[in-house]
Design an enzyme around this catalytic site. Structure first.
Site: not given
Lengths: 334, 767
Positions: B485-486, B728
């Protein structure tokens, strides 16, 4: 976006004649000039502007920045914001304008946006920009959704029961403090209008932002010669550090004489339905000593008639503090 | 979905014993600050994102969005749109045909398929979609669809003070965690904190907006998506479209980030697919920035009451967190604000309760650190308030409350180094110089505020498969149906294979982002790296085994006729275990001698739930974040000037991409702390600031001096490499550290995010 015709004007006359076909120069215009396109094209994409014809004026010879014989400066209507902001004469004689321009938008937008286009920049009111909502500025007579709605960014000065939209420009606040004059070519010829008279209060006709009539084309903006020794400053307050419209801004142009303010020009941004010249503040400042008490008095006077909305009462105090700080900073090294 | 649900969800595949429990020798490629292997593709514009795919005869779809928040469609008139130039089809409830719900595995975002009925549940809901030859024609047609509504009552109130049933009753709060007698302990406590905190709805705004390019070919779909989970997307879309799974392939090669918003499919994917099938043409549908605010999820608003009971010397006698979050009318999405509460600090008496409140908004979805991030804003703010009340340094208070036992599960932590995070962070930040008095610290004409908060996020890994080819030309290919996702998954996977085989990273071709590959992990919950690398290592080991077995067969091989078990491969060279690598020969020479195009290995590894030893431990990442704000009281101007973020995230595989993620989290935390909130107009339910001028996120100019430090301590229960995910962990402490710093500078305690100039103008602090 609606389909539209696209023409390119090669002479002023041609441009003026084309635009004169529009029934209005305001909301609902069927012919629009396009220069940088940074504001108009956005609004066309969201159906706020629906012209049937675009007249590209980029080929007109209106991009020069030239001195006037008396020491002033003429900014061609097509002079790009970046070029004006970085022009040596602007930097030397009108720093307030350079600061205002550089505090607005992004470098990419400033490279495209023009002096004339910026004068006609339309409000960022979220209800103006969304056709799902009533807006007297976009569609006269439909009502104002911003009153009682999300109006944190909107105006506290010059509002009416029909409109509380803010003029979003930084440039125009500086031009107001500089007492610029706007040159207009219209179907009936040329005229010059002081910027103070160029913008209209919303009143009952918020669809009209300015005094322009169909066919009117801004050709240049003239800055009067700077008063020797004058100090000027633009201060912009916003939630983040860059690329955001002002919550409150202030442009001040001052001359001092032995610690006393000799002349003062004050304009406020982010709080008015038009670039807000405060004659009240100027009146307080002129002749008084340049100190915090004077500045606060001037700020109180400038915001005396403020009429906040449900979400923007804080702007009254913020705008005062912005003006006090601008005056303090501008006079600090005087 | 909370973290444990997420972990259950990603546990695919049968339990498989961990590969090699011994930690590998330190190697230069693991932990290296390697640039992204896909960097040049991205910087040159040759990486293709979902909406970059174009096909002959492709048509464009533009949705029509509801302009009420609740009610029914009374009429939908497409006659004007149908006649417009280039218009091919306008789909709506009346002609969409069947679309289905999913109940057979996988997770959808909105359970209701688009156009299932004519009821409107939130502003912006898709009511039709116009498909035309060009994007502009489709846009014009969408604008020309006339929809009339019968509006109904709706509720988008920001306050979540709705009256709800009692704890345990249907619709009432759930008890998420409980121990001891927290009520009694709180009432008896000599020091009490009882405050309510709120976090706003936040909208995911990845640079790349959602998009689907649907290609229908003879009964089979290829969907080009921007998805954080191609395997789940395939599973769900097969059910939504009512076709066998093998007839849907999901391609998501490059993703311009997701922040959780792209974990599960959204309705536009089905709309593009149906249009492609009905027209028998490829169809592209790009979600606009405006639609990003209504149609593809958000972090829901939370309201959290925190009660702390303490002794005067700072022992925590009780901890209570009663939280609510809003959810949509159609779906029950619980924002697990109690994610970290039960184990972060030592206390004998604790309760966390959780309740949902319905609003006419789109369905919420996980956003980076779901639950933990808003939850820790509340808990860490309360801890800061407790420290002030106790006149105790907030770092010291947290050090004193630290625990090495998870008191909820009564298990030791596999690897908890929160204390080190706080101590290292204090040192790097210069915390010892902090004067706790409000407004006391200066920098020129500015007042400084210093704040700290800690973060935690569950550590886990799911099942994963990977395939490796070691090729006769000395290169390698590794593939898995995961996606990048990068954050650097391509690069990390290449590093693991390089570490295993000695093949340089620039000779490794990593293939991800295609559901037809062997099943890989989702990119979510900070689990992608931890999940995929064991399977890559296992596949590499299997391929190496093939190389070794092949080494003994050709007559020309120096190892002809030997027992393959006596051989090994080091730095790409096959050699006898009892001899040095120099004595051996490159693996590609073996393959050529054996006339093999490649040596292939498949790896399949289970989630941590399949590791019986891991079940005896509580596994989490930790972090401490220190924030400095500069405060100019004269003009109420506040900016974050400096952040130190120290992270205990297990072993770091790639220091560069990991640091990049942590720095990004700091910037995102500044957005959360000072700027971001989705505002629903209470008069109509419209998320009224649905654009980038009015939904303000930090710019480069708002990015402070950021110092990221990893403890880099391998977690012994996270497989061979000891790596935990870090997606996160960098975020949760930032916002509470900002509000703590704001209080320190201004004396204003902000309990409802974001901190606004309106709040700051109330400060009495002056220069």
């Amino acid at each position: 976006m609606d389909a539209f015709n696209f023409t390119r004007a090669t002479t002023l006359d041609q441009a003026v004649q084309s635009a004169a076909q529009s029934p209005t120069a305001h909301s609902g215009a069927t012919v629009r000039f396009v220069a940088g396109g940074t504001n108009l094209i956005d609004m066309m994409k969201i159906y706020v502007e629906r012209p049937s014809q675009l007249v590209d004026i980029n080929d007109l010879p209106l991009d020069k920045i030239t001195p006037t014989p008396n020491g002033g400066l003429v900014l061609g209507a097509l002079a790009r914001n970046s070029d004006v902001a970085n022009h040596p004469t602007v930097l030397r004689d009108y720093p307030v304008l350079s600061q205002a321009l550089l505090s607005g938008a992004s470098p990419q937008l400033r490279n495209m946006a023009t002096t004339g286009g910026n004068l006609l920049q339309r409000t960022r009111c979220v209800y103006f920009r969304d056709t799902a909502h009533a807006c007297n500025k976009r569609e006269p007579g439909t009502g104002c959704s911003a009153i009682g709605g999300h109006n944190r960014m909107l105006a506290i000065l010059g509002t009416s029961p029909d409109c509380i939209a803010t003029n979003p420009s930084d440039q125009n606040v500086a031009l107001t403090a500089l007492e610029a004059t706007i040159q207009i070519q219209g179907p009936k010829g040329q005229r010059s209008v002081p910027i103070h008279d160029f913008y209209l209060l919303p009143g009952t006709t918020p669809n009209r932002d300015t005094i322009l009539e169909p066919g009117d084309l801004i050709t240049s903006v003239t800055l009067p010669p700077p008063t020797p020794g004058s100090k000027s400053l633009y201060l912009k307050l916003r939630d983040r550090a860059a690329y955001e419209f002002a919550l409150a801004s202030a442009a001040v142009v001052l001359t001092l004489d032995h610690g006393k303010i000799h002349t003062a020009r004050v304009a406020l941004g982010g709080v008015g339905t038009k670039p807000w010249r405060s004659l009240e503040a100027e009146h307080i400042l002129q002749g008084r000593s340049a100190d915090p008490a004077t500045f606060r008095l001037a700020a109180e006077a400038a915001l005396k008639n403020a009429h906040p909305q449900s979400e923007n009462a804080f702007k009254v105090e913020l705008s005062k503090r912005c003006l006090v700080r601008a005056l303090t900073t501008a006079t600090r090294n005087a | 979905m909370d973290f444990s649900e997420f972990i259950d969800f990603i546990q695919t595949g049968a339990p498989v014993p961990p590969t090699n429990p011994a930690a590998p020798e330190p190697s230069s490629v693991i932990g290296a600050a390697l640039p992204r292997i896909d960097g040049p593709l991205k910087t040159t514009g040759s990486a293709r994102y979902a909406s970059d795919y174009n096909f002959p005869r492709m048509a464009y779809a533009v949705p029509v969005c509801a302009t009420i928040a609740s009610g029914k469609i009374s009429s939908l008139d497409t006659s004007a749109a149908d006649k417009m130039p280039g218009v091919l089809l306008v789909l709506h409830h009346g002609n969409i045909g069947p679309l289905f719900r999913n109940a057979s595995g996988g997770r959808n975002s909105e359970n209701r398929p688009p156009f299932e009925d004519e009821t409107i549940y939130y502003w912006g809901q898709y009511v039709a979609v116009a498909i035309a030859e060009t994007f502009q024609q489709a846009q014009a047609a969408a604008a020309a669809v006339r929809v009339q509504y019968t509006p109904d009552k709706f509720n988008v109130a920001t306050s979540l003070d709705d009256s709800i049933p009692a704890i345990g009753a249907p619709g009432g709060p759930r008890i998420a965690s409980h121990r001891g007698d927290p009520d009694a302990a709180f009432h008896a406590a000599p020091i009490q904190i009882d405050q309510t905190y709120a976090t706003p709805a936040e909208t995911h705004n990845p640079m790349e907006m959602h998009a689907t390019v649907a290609v229908w070919d003879n009964g089979k779909y290829t969907l080009y998506e921007t998805s954080q989970g191609v395997v789940n997307h395939q599973l769900v879309m097969a059910q939504v479209l009512g076709i066998p799974k093998e007839n849907v392939e999901i391609i998501s090669r490059f993703i311009g980030s997701g922040f959780g918003g792209k974990l599960f499919p959204w309705p536009h994917s089905a709309l593009a697919a149906v249009a492609a099938r009905q027209l028998n043409r490829p169809v592209k549908l790009t979600v606009s920035r405006k639609m990003m605010f209504s149609n593809v999820g958000h972090r829901p608003r939370t309201q959290q009451r925190i009660r702390l009971g303490a002794t005067p010397d700072g022992k925590l006698l009780s901890l209570q967190q009663d939280y609510r979050n809003h959810t949509s009318i159609t779906d029950d999405i619980r924002e697990n604000c109690g994610e970290a509460t039960p184990f972060l600090y030592s206390t004998a008496n604790l309760q966390v309760t959780s309740a949902l409140v319905r609003r006419n908004v789109g369905t919420p979805t996980p956003m980076r650190g779901p639950g933990a991030v808003p939850g820790l804003f509340a808990l860490e703010s309360a801890i800061d308030e407790l420290a002030i009340k106790l006149k105790k340094d907030p770092v010291q208070l947290r050090l004193d409350l630290d625990t090495l036992i998870d008191e909820e599960k009564n298990k030791p932590f596999s690897s908890r180094h929160l204390k080190e995070c706080l101590l290292v962070g204090s040192e790097k930040f210069g915390w010892a110089k902090r004067n706790p008095e409000i407004g006391s610290m200066r920098k020129g004409d500015l007042i400084l505020g210093w704040g700290v908060a800690v973060a935690s996020w569950g550590a886990g890994r799911g099942g994963s498969e990977a395939s490796v080819l070691l090729r006769a030309d000395g290169s390698a290919r590794v593939s898995s149906a995961s996606q990048d996702i990068g954050t650097g998954t391509y690069t990390v996977v290449a590093q693991i294979l390089s570490d295993k085989t000695g093949i340089p990273v620039n000779r490794i071709n990593v293939v991800l982002g295609d559901s037809s590959l062997v099943a890989g992990p989702m990119s979510g919950g900070s689990t992608a790296t931890a999940s995929i690398i064991p399977s890559v290592a296992a596949a590499a080991n299997a391929a190496i085994k093939v190389v070794l077995a092949s080494a003994v067969r050709p007559a020309a091989s120096p190892f002809f006729g030997q027992d393959p078990d006596t051989l090994t491969m080091t730095a790409g060279r096959v050699h006898r275990k009892d001899q040095t690598p120099d004595s051996g020969i490159p693996f590609q020479d073996i393959l050529r001698m054996a006339n093999l195009a490649s040596a292939n290995g498949d790896g399949k590894t289970g989630g941590h739930g399949s590791d019986t030893k891991a079940l005896d431990y509580s596994m989490h990442s930790f972090g401490a974040q220190f924030v400095e704000v500069e405060w100019d009281p004269g003009i109420a101007k506040l900016r974050v000037s400096r952040v130190v973020s120290v992270v205990d995230g297990g072993r770091i595989i790639n220091k560069r991409t990991a640091t990049n993620q942590m720095a990004g989290a700091v910037v995102m935390g500044i957005g959360m702390g000072l700027l971001e909130q989705t505002i629903y107009d209470p008069r109509n339910g419209h998320p009224i600031n649905d654009n980038f001028a009015d939904y303000v996120v930090p710019t480069a100019a708002d990015s402070p001096d950021i110092d990221v430090h990893f403890l880099d301590i391998p977690d012994p229960l996270m497989g061979e490499y000891g790596a935990r995910g870090i997606g996160e962990i960098g975020l949760a402490g930032i916002a509470p550290a900002i509000t703590a710093a704001v209080y320190h500078a201004t004396g204003v305690r902000v309990r409802e995010l974001p901190v606004r100039i309106e709040d700051l103008l109330t400060s009495k602090v002056q220069i």
